[in-house]
Design a protein around this motif. Structure first.
Motif, PDB file in Angstrom:
ATOM      1  N   LEU A 144    -105.607 -21.396  23.633  1.00 34.24           N
ATOM      2  CA  LEU A 144    -106.350 -20.695  24.564  1.00 34.24           C
ATOM      3  C   LEU A 144    -105.237 -19.666  25.425  1.00 34.24           C
ATOM      4  CD1 LEU A 144    -108.903 -19.827  25.881  1.00 34.24           C
ATOM      5  CD2 LEU A 144    -108.293 -21.450  27.366  1.00 34.24           C
ATOM      6  N   PHE A 148    -105.168 -15.540  24.624  1.00 36.60           N
ATOM      7  CA  PHE A 148    -105.353 -14.602  25.767  1.00 36.60           C
ATOM      8  C   PHE A 148    -104.426 -13.424  25.848  1.00 36.60           C
ATOM      9  CE2 PHE A 148    -105.480 -13.516  30.293  1.00 36.60           C
ATOM     10  CZ  PHE A 148    -106.700 -12.993  30.359  1.00 36.60           C
ATOM     11  N   LYS A 151    -104.209 -10.885  23.386  1.00 36.03           N
ATOM     12  CA  LYS A 151    -105.222  -9.765  23.875  1.00 36.03           C
ATOM     13  C   LYS A 151    -104.662  -8.700  24.889  1.00 36.03           C
ATOM     14  CE  LYS A 151    -109.036 -12.239  21.804  1.00 36.03           C
ATOM     15  NZ  LYS A 151    -109.597 -13.505  22.238  1.00 36.03           N
ATOM     16  N   LEU A 170    -114.226  -8.039  38.990  1.00 31.89           N
ATOM     17  CA  LEU A 170    -114.153  -8.561  37.639  1.00 31.89           C
ATOM     18  C   LEU A 170    -114.886  -9.549  37.396  1.00 31.89           C
ATOM     19  CD1 LEU A 170    -112.426  -8.617  34.721  1.00 31.89           C
ATOM     20  CD2 LEU A 170    -111.081 -10.226  35.865  1.00 31.89           C
ATOM     21  N   LEU A 174    -118.692  -9.915  35.482  1.00 33.68           N
ATOM     22  CA  LEU A 174    -119.046 -10.921  34.286  1.00 33.68           C
ATOM     23  C   LEU A 174    -119.860 -12.005  34.332  1.00 33.68           C
ATOM     24  CD1 LEU A 174    -115.306 -11.026  33.133  1.00 33.68           C
ATOM     25  CD2 LEU A 174    -117.140 -10.084  31.923  1.00 33.68           C
ATOM     26  N   LEU A 176    -119.374 -14.420  36.578  1.00 36.02           N
ATOM     27  CA  LEU A 176    -118.861 -15.780  36.540  1.00 36.02           C
ATOM     28  C   LEU A 176    -118.916 -16.472  37.653  1.00 36.02           C
ATOM     29  CD1 LEU A 176    -115.554 -14.701  34.497  1.00 36.02           C
ATOM     30  CD2 LEU A 176    -117.160 -16.466  33.791  1.00 36.02           C
TER      31      LEU A 176
ATOM     32  N   THR B 159    -115.345 -22.222  34.644  1.00 30.93           N
ATOM     33  CA  THR B 159    -115.481 -20.647  34.804  1.00 30.93           C
ATOM     34  C   THR B 159    -114.285 -19.997  34.483  1.00 30.93           C
ATOM     35  OG1 THR B 159    -116.719 -21.480  36.861  1.00 30.93           O
ATOM     36  CG2 THR B 159    -116.270 -19.008  36.477  1.00 30.93           C
ATOM     37  N   VAL B 161    -112.077 -21.172  32.331  1.00 30.99           N
ATOM     38  CA  VAL B 161    -111.930 -21.267  30.922  1.00 30.99           C
ATOM     39  C   VAL B 161    -112.773 -20.112  30.239  1.00 30.99           C
ATOM     40  CG1 VAL B 161    -112.298 -22.695  28.869  1.00 30.99           C
ATOM     41  CG2 VAL B 161    -111.254 -23.615  30.976  1.00 30.99           C
ATOM     42  N   ARG B 162    -113.962 -19.830  30.595  1.00 29.93           N
ATOM     43  CA  ARG B 162    -114.751 -18.823  30.258  1.00 29.93           C
ATOM     44  C   ARG B 162    -114.169 -17.702  30.283  1.00 29.93           C
ATOM     45  NH1 ARG B 162    -120.149 -18.807  33.166  1.00 29.93           N
ATOM     46  NH2 ARG B 162    -119.392 -20.789  34.111  1.00 29.93           N
ATOM     47  N   LEU B 163    -113.441 -17.425  31.350  1.00 26.10           N
ATOM     48  CA  LEU B 163    -112.907 -15.919  31.686  1.00 26.10           C
ATOM     49  C   LEU B 163    -111.913 -15.940  30.357  1.00 26.10           C
ATOM     50  CD1 LEU B 163    -112.176 -13.647  32.958  1.00 26.10           C
ATOM     51  CD2 LEU B 163    -110.644 -15.106  34.469  1.00 26.10           C
ATOM     52  N   PHE B 164    -110.975 -16.673  30.206  1.00 22.21           N
ATOM     53  CA  PHE B 164    -109.843 -16.751  29.149  1.00 22.21           C
ATOM     54  C   PHE B 164    -110.459 -16.547  27.849  1.00 22.21           C
ATOM     55  CE2 PHE B 164    -107.321 -18.704  32.614  1.00 22.21           C
ATOM     56  CZ  PHE B 164    -106.334 -17.560  32.931  1.00 22.21           C
ATOM     57  N   ARG B 165    -111.526 -17.026  27.596  1.00 20.42           N
ATOM     58  CA  ARG B 165    -112.118 -17.118  26.066  1.00 20.42           C
ATOM     59  C   ARG B 165    -112.547 -15.713  25.876  1.00 20.42           C
ATOM     60  NH1 ARG B 165    -114.365 -22.486  26.043  1.00 20.42           N
ATOM     61  NH2 ARG B 165    -112.771 -23.965  25.028  1.00 20.42           N
ATOM     62  N   MET B 166    -113.005 -14.852  26.830  1.00 18.29           N
ATOM     63  CA  MET B 166    -113.820 -13.706  26.639  1.00 18.29           C
ATOM     64  C   MET B 166    -113.178 -12.907  25.640  1.00 18.29           C
ATOM     65  SD  MET B 166    -116.165 -13.319  30.134  1.00 18.29           S
ATOM     66  CE  MET B 166    -117.593 -13.411  29.316  1.00 18.29           C
ATOM     67  N   GLY B 167    -111.814 -12.272  26.237  1.00 18.37           N
ATOM     68  CA  GLY B 167    -111.059 -11.534  25.203  1.00 18.37           C
ATOM     69  C   GLY B 167    -111.728 -10.097  24.769  1.00 18.37           C
ATOM     70  N   LEU B 170    -114.503  -8.925  26.912  1.00 17.96           N
ATOM     71  CA  LEU B 170    -114.323  -8.624  28.131  1.00 17.96           C
ATOM     72  C   LEU B 170    -113.816  -7.377  28.424  1.00 17.96           C
ATOM     73  CD1 LEU B 170    -113.181  -9.901  31.230  1.00 17.96           C
ATOM     74  CD2 LEU B 170    -110.997 -10.385  29.965  1.00 17.96           C
TER      75      LEU B 170
END
Lengths: 178, 178
Positions: A144, A148, A151, A170, A174, A176, B159, B161-167, B170
């Motif tokens: 992960l 990231f 990217k 941010l 989102l 979040l 939350t 983790v979701r942020l880092f997954r977005m890519g 995002l």
DNA sequence: TCTGGATTTCTGTAAAAACAGAAACGAGAG
DNA sequence: CTCTCGTTTCTGTTTTTACAGAAATCCAGA
């Protein structure tokens, strides 16, 4: 430490200490600090004189910094000696450093974890299952992070800076926060 | 290394090497790896036996890991000995590690840079101006990173983790690509 | 308070890293 | 070709860090 203002001295010494805490040789870090703060390229002899370390030490440290990719050789007219200068753009510099550490340490770690997971998948028993799960979690985390980073790394510097600046906005954007 | 599967051994050894590259004592890192992968808390003697290091070494290393905040003491019924276990949640674990490194190394560096900038602001001459500018750029970078980290750190784990997954999504959402 | 297991601290040793100085090497000028 | 200036590599020393084993301390139960 000759010919340096107190502020510069303090900076170089602290940067050297920082280096040791992150697995970088103290002298290497000090030379980097010196080159970073210097407004013109320096040759090896100057570095010796300023920091008070041996010529050979400077030579090896400079090579190390060049391997990292944050110091480059230049030549001045009328002077046969190599001169060295650090990258100036801080953001770019850390981008280079992080990329290099990822390449040297994170990527091999991910590979190792992959192998271990595979191996423990072949082993039998309850303990092996537990082990594999732990390793998989670790692997997932590193992957992960690596993805990231890839990217973010593709962004132009100013774009990336904007991203990091956004913060609260941010997260709200989102959705979040909830 | 007794009673360990090949995969576990490989993992512990690699983790130890990783440690040294990041300024962590090899034994400390190995013990951490062992506790992380173990499914039950271990007492000091077991760690000695498994890794083949001296009792005192284990004792000091465990204290270090407790200072980092990633290993905790527990007690088992019918057993007076201290038992030790690592945090299990990988994401939380690195959150703790990063927070600690920030506290120990990044924050003092920011403070140092502030002082140096101040000092060099009091100095006169063209060179001092240059020096100050360089230091200010470095300071700005570290402060940006620290602030961003603080914000991410405030998020709940899922939350973040979701942020880092977005890519990609995002970046597009924020209109950063252009 | 005494006792036995458990842990920590202390001290000397071993291993590893950093380093200086000398020797070897390389490149351009004459 | 060879001399000179500069750089790198090699070797031995110093310094630092890691470590083991012994001694001291701590703590719970008798």
């Amino acid at each position: 430490m000759k010919d340096l203002t107190p502020a510069t001295q303090k900076f170089i010494l602290h940067w050297g200490e920082m280096g040791t805490k992150w697995g970088i040789n103290r002298t290497v870090a000090q030379i980097h600090a010196l080159l970073f703060i210097s407004e013109r390229p320096l040759h090896a002899e100057e570095i010796c004189g300023t920091l008070g370390v041996a010529r050979s030490n400077v030579s090896n440290s400079l090579k190390e910094l060049q391997n990292w990719g944050i110091v480059k050789v230049t030549h001045l007219p009328e002077d046969r000696r190599d001169h060295f200068e650090s990258m100036k753009d801080v953001f770019e510099m850390f981008r280079v450093i992080i990329t290099e550490r990822k390449r040297r340490e994170i990527d091999p770690t991910i590979a190792m974890l992959r192998e271990c997971v595979e191996e423990s998948a072949r082993e039998t028993g309850l303990a092996a299952v537990h082990t594999r799960q732990r390793l998989e979690q670790l692997q997932a985390f590193f992957e992960l992070g690596a993805d990231f980073y890839e990217k973010v790394n593709r962004l132009e510097t100013p774009t990336a800076v904007r991203l990091f600046r956004m913060g609260d906005k941010l997260f709200r954007l989102l959705g979040l926060k909830g």
